[in-house]
Enzyme design. Structure first.
Site, PDB file in Angstrom:
ATOM      1  N   ASN A  37     -10.955 -13.789   2.219  1.00 37.70           N
ATOM      2  CA  ASN A  37      -9.750 -13.586   3.040  1.00 37.70           C
ATOM      3  C   ASN A  37      -9.992 -13.915   4.514  1.00 37.70           C
ATOM      4  OD1 ASN A  37      -7.110 -12.915   3.519  1.00 37.70           O
ATOM      5  ND2 ASN A  37      -7.347 -10.708   3.151  1.00 37.70           N
ATOM      6  N   HIS A 122      -2.161   1.501  -4.886  1.00 41.80           N
ATOM      7  CA  HIS A 122      -2.107   1.835  -3.455  1.00 41.80           C
ATOM      8  C   HIS A 122      -0.767   2.440  -3.078  1.00 41.80           C
ATOM      9  CE1 HIS A 122      -5.355  -0.954  -1.604  1.00 41.80           C
ATOM     10  NE2 HIS A 122      -5.713  -0.560  -2.799  1.00 41.80           N
ATOM     11  N   ARG A 147      -4.553   5.682  -4.713  1.00 39.78           N
ATOM     12  CA  ARG A 147      -5.093   5.730  -3.355  1.00 39.78           C
ATOM     13  C   ARG A 147      -3.946   6.031  -2.407  1.00 39.78           C
ATOM     14  NH1 ARG A 147      -7.453   0.805   0.416  1.00 39.78           N
ATOM     15  NH2 ARG A 147      -5.322   0.816   1.161  1.00 39.78           N
ATOM     16  N   TYR A 159      -4.598   0.645   9.350  1.00 40.94           N
ATOM     17  CA  TYR A 159      -5.003   0.026   8.092  1.00 40.94           C
ATOM     18  C   TYR A 159      -4.327   0.716   6.903  1.00 40.94           C
ATOM     19  CZ  TYR A 159      -7.292  -0.879   3.811  1.00 40.94           C
ATOM     20  OH  TYR A 159      -7.476  -1.194   2.496  1.00 40.94           O
ATOM     21  N   ASP A 210      -9.283   5.473   1.681  1.00 42.12           N
ATOM     22  CA  ASP A 210     -10.144   4.437   2.267  1.00 42.12           C
ATOM     23  C   ASP A 210     -10.176   4.620   3.788  1.00 42.12           C
ATOM     24  OD1 ASP A 210     -11.477   2.116   2.980  1.00 42.12           O
ATOM     25  OD2 ASP A 210     -10.231   0.781   1.741  1.00 42.12           O
ATOM     26  N   HIS A 212     -11.996   2.707   5.703  1.00 36.85           N
ATOM     27  CA  HIS A 212     -12.100   1.318   6.168  1.00 36.85           C
ATOM     28  C   HIS A 212     -13.059   1.129   7.342  1.00 36.85           C
ATOM     29  CE1 HIS A 212     -10.419  -2.858   6.179  1.00 36.85           C
ATOM     30  NE2 HIS A 212     -10.254  -2.556   4.918  1.00 36.85           N
ATOM     31  N   GLU A 236     -13.703   6.221   0.537  1.00 38.09           N
ATOM     32  CA  GLU A 236     -14.225   4.850   0.545  1.00 38.09           C
ATOM     33  C   GLU A 236     -14.571   4.370   1.951  1.00 38.09           C
ATOM     34  OE1 GLU A 236     -11.475   2.150  -1.303  1.00 38.09           O
ATOM     35  OE2 GLU A 236     -12.300   0.419  -0.257  1.00 38.09           O
ATOM     36  N   GLU A 262     -17.110  -3.074  -0.849  1.00 36.94           N
ATOM     37  CA  GLU A 262     -16.224  -4.210  -1.155  1.00 36.94           C
ATOM     38  C   GLU A 262     -16.651  -5.461  -0.381  1.00 36.94           C
ATOM     39  OE1 GLU A 262     -12.481  -2.414  -0.034  1.00 36.94           O
ATOM     40  OE2 GLU A 262     -12.419  -3.519   1.842  1.00 36.94           O
ATOM     41  N   ARG A 283     -18.563  -0.748  -4.875  1.00 39.20           N
ATOM     42  CA  ARG A 283     -17.282  -1.463  -4.855  1.00 39.20           C
ATOM     43  C   ARG A 283     -17.417  -2.978  -4.996  1.00 39.20           C
ATOM     44  NH1 ARG A 283     -12.721  -0.641  -4.842  1.00 39.20           N
ATOM     45  NH2 ARG A 283     -11.959  -1.225  -2.796  1.00 39.20           N
ATOM     46  N   HIS A 312     -13.645  -3.789  -6.244  1.00 49.96           N
ATOM     47  CA  HIS A 312     -12.590  -4.147  -5.305  1.00 49.96           C
ATOM     48  C   HIS A 312     -11.528  -4.955  -6.046  1.00 49.96           C
ATOM     49  CE1 HIS A 312     -11.696  -6.427  -1.258  1.00 49.96           C
ATOM     50  NE2 HIS A 312     -10.906  -5.375  -1.384  1.00 49.96           N
ATOM     51  N   ASP A 316      -6.065 -10.033  -2.078  1.00 46.70           N
ATOM     52  CA  ASP A 316      -6.745 -11.266  -1.663  1.00 46.70           C
ATOM     53  C   ASP A 316      -7.794 -11.695  -2.689  1.00 46.70           C
ATOM     54  OD1 ASP A 316      -7.589  -8.746  -0.127  1.00 46.70           O
ATOM     55  OD2 ASP A 316      -9.395  -9.937   0.071  1.00 46.70           O
ATOM     56  N   GLU A 339      -9.839  -1.104  -8.859  1.00 46.60           N
ATOM     57  CA  GLU A 339      -8.678  -1.177  -7.950  1.00 46.60           C
ATOM     58  C   GLU A 339      -7.701  -2.234  -8.474  1.00 46.60           C
ATOM     59  OE1 GLU A 339      -9.717  -2.599  -4.041  1.00 46.60           O
ATOM     60  OE2 GLU A 339      -7.966  -1.648  -3.110  1.00 46.60           O
ATOM     61  N   TRP A 402     -12.354  -3.158  12.164  1.00 45.48           N
ATOM     62  CA  TRP A 402     -11.040  -3.091  11.509  1.00 45.48           C
ATOM     63  C   TRP A 402     -11.202  -2.617  10.086  1.00 45.48           C
ATOM     64  CZ3 TRP A 402      -8.985  -5.599   7.190  1.00 45.48           C
ATOM     65  CH2 TRP A 402      -7.644  -5.222   6.918  1.00 45.48           C
TER      66      TRP A 402
HETATM   67  O1  EZ4 Z   1      -8.951  -4.544   3.531  1.00 50.05           O
HETATM   68  O2  EZ4 Z   1      -9.203  -6.764   0.745  1.00 50.05           O
HETATM   69  O3  EZ4 Z   1      -9.860  -1.252  -0.635  1.00 50.05           O
HETATM   70  N1  EZ4 Z   1      -9.295  -2.234  -0.269  1.00 50.05           N
HETATM   71  C1  EZ4 Z   1      -9.393  -2.786   0.943  1.00 50.05           C
HETATM   72  C2  EZ4 Z   1      -8.642  -4.054   1.186  1.00 50.05           C
HETATM   73  C3  EZ4 Z   1      -9.315  -4.947   2.241  1.00 50.05           C
HETATM   74  C4  EZ4 Z   1      -8.886  -6.374   2.047  1.00 50.05           C
HETATM   75  C5  EZ4 Z   1      -9.558  -7.301   3.066  1.00 50.05           C
HETATM   76  O4  EZ4 Z   1      -9.347  -8.630   2.727  1.00 50.05           O
HETATM   77  O5  EZ4 Z   1     -10.065  -2.247   1.790  1.00 50.05           O
HETATM   78  O6  EZ4 Z   1      -7.311  -3.765   1.556  1.00 50.05           O
HETATM   79 CO    CO Z   2     -11.379  -0.804   0.878  1.00 49.90          CO
END
Ligand code: EZ4
Ligand code: CO
Length: 402
Positions: A37, A122, A147, A159, A210, A212, A236, A262, A283, A312, A316, A339, A402
């Site tokens: 991605n 999600h 999630r 996010y 998550d 992130h 996560e 991931e 992941r 994961h 994407d 997921e 991010w």
């Molecule tokens: O941010 O796949 O758990 N899932 C994630 C995703 C990632 C994207 C990044 O390309 O964290 O949403």
């Molecule tokens: Co994630």
């Protein structure tokens, strides 16, 4: 059998996907996902300019030898671009081998270990109420695991909170969008989300979250502790993992199960995490971790250390990766969860597939191969369109994860 041709297909039915198609002298073809991605064309070039010339004339049945050839033979090892390219080749070769055998891919791995693959969806919303309403929606759809993410008061965007609820796509602009982050605002708010969810829906569903990559180890320990009363399935990516030893601190402070990986591309990204039993779920998935051949190696190592899989499966990762991952999931003995973010109708039309969802579980189907094809004529109607993942800054402007 010999490989006679291979080519990269880049298509953008709503988002960019990179697919490798391998052809053989016996008429069998196979496809593999190589989507990274925000960096898609780097993998496309790596395949076209540096990998495909080495594939022509090789025996497609020699999957392990081809994997070792591409990994060791490059001299420059590892990294997401290289490993996504190797994954695309590996997935396409497993597809060909399974088609040649007339069997669904999971049969070649050792057969089904379960009747279905539990997936999580999600649910997200701008605030706690909206996120809770989305959890209700996923429960109605039959999901056993969900999630949950929600907006944080005082932060304009964060996010995991989507504009279009079912189809979250963070790569949203042709130059990176800038987000603002505050760990203290986040840490205060998240426990309220899960308190609301347990009050409203009870304890029958698995809940996941998550973080992130935004916390330090001690902050992650605090978040884990504050979420313990709500018994999450996993927390996560609490902490970035370049320093794997950092998870020792998280572990010391919470019994909350931890998932990570991931963005991992080889077993070396997780060696300490797994060996020291610092995580509960790994992941890594097919496309970013070197294909079925390498993912199987990671899963076996994880299994020795009480770590289960949680591949994961964001949008994407193309349906080709999803299909291959579901074959892996149906077989892998130490399976945890998969997921599953639904692809748009346009994406599903470009990638017709045998996998299906029913009652919270998925099945890869019994078509020979991995069961996913590409409609090349339709793919050609969606040219590549540059899109970046966002970047993140703290409130004072400092660059953050991010
Ligand atoms: O941010 O796949 O758990 N899932 C994630 C995703 C990632 C994207 C990044 O390309 O964290 O949403
Ligand atoms: Co994630």
């Amino acid at each position: 059998m010999k490989i006679t041709d291979a080519r990269v297909i880049v298509t953008c039915p709503g988002r960019n996907f990179v697919t490798l198609k391998i052809e053989t002298d016996e008429g069998l073809t196979g496809i593999g996902d190589g989507t990274l991605n925000g960096r898609e064309l780097a993998v496309a070039s790596y395949l076209t300019d540096h990998v495909i010339p080495c594939l022509i004339g090789r025996d497609p049945h020699r999957i392990e030898d081809t994997w070792q050839y591409l990994y060791r033979g490059a001299y420059w090892r590892r990294g997401p671009v290289t490993m996504s390219a190797i994954a695309a080749v590996d997935t396409a070769l497993w597809d060909i081998k399974a088609k040649a055998a007339g069997l669904p891919l999971y049969q070649l791995l050792g057969g089904a270990s379960r009747t279905g693959v539990m997936v999580y969806g999600h649910a997200n919303g701008a605030d706690i109420e909206a996120a809770a309403d989305e959890v209700a929606h996923y429960i109605e759809l039959g999901y056993k695991a969900i999630r949950a993410q929600c907006g944080i008061p005082g932060l304009p965007s964060t996010y995991g909170v989507s504009k279009d609820k079912m189809f979250y796509e963070p790569a949203d602009a042709d130059l990176p969008t800038e987000n603002i982050w505050s760990t203290s605002k986040y840490l205060d708010h998240v426990p309220k989300l899960f308190e609301t969810l347990r009050d409203r829906f009870g304890w029958d569903h698995h809940l996941l979250h998550d973080a992130h990559h935004r916390l330090t180890p001690i902050e992650a320990g605090r978040l884990g502790k504050s979420l313990e009363p709500y018994r999450l399935f996993w927390l996560e990516d609490a902490v970035p993992t370049e320093n794997q030893e950092g998870f020792r601190i998280v572990r010391q402070h919470t019994t909350q199960p931890l998932a990570v990986g991931e963005i991992f591309n080889t077993i070396w990204d997780a060696k300490t995490l797994i060996e020291e039993q610092l995580i509960d779920y790994i992941r890594a998935t097919v496309v970013h971790a070197g294909g079925i051949t390498h993912l199987r190696r990671i899963a076996d190592f994880a299994g020795l250390h009480h770590v289960r899989t949680g591949c994961h499966g964001a949008t994407d990762l193309s349906p080709v990766c999803m299909g291959a991952a579901l074959h892996f999931d149906l077989w892998v003995p130490n399976f945890g969860v998969q997921e599953y973010m639904r692809h748009t109708e346009a994406t599903d039309a470009v990638f017709p597939h045998a996998y299906s969802f029913a009652g919270g579980y998925m099945h890869p189907g019994d078509t020979p191969g991995h069961g996913v094809e590409i409609d090349e004529a339709l793919a050609a109607k969606y040219p590549y369109s540059r899109a970046f993942l966002p970047v993140n800054r703290l409130e004072d402007g400092t660059m953050w994860n991010w």
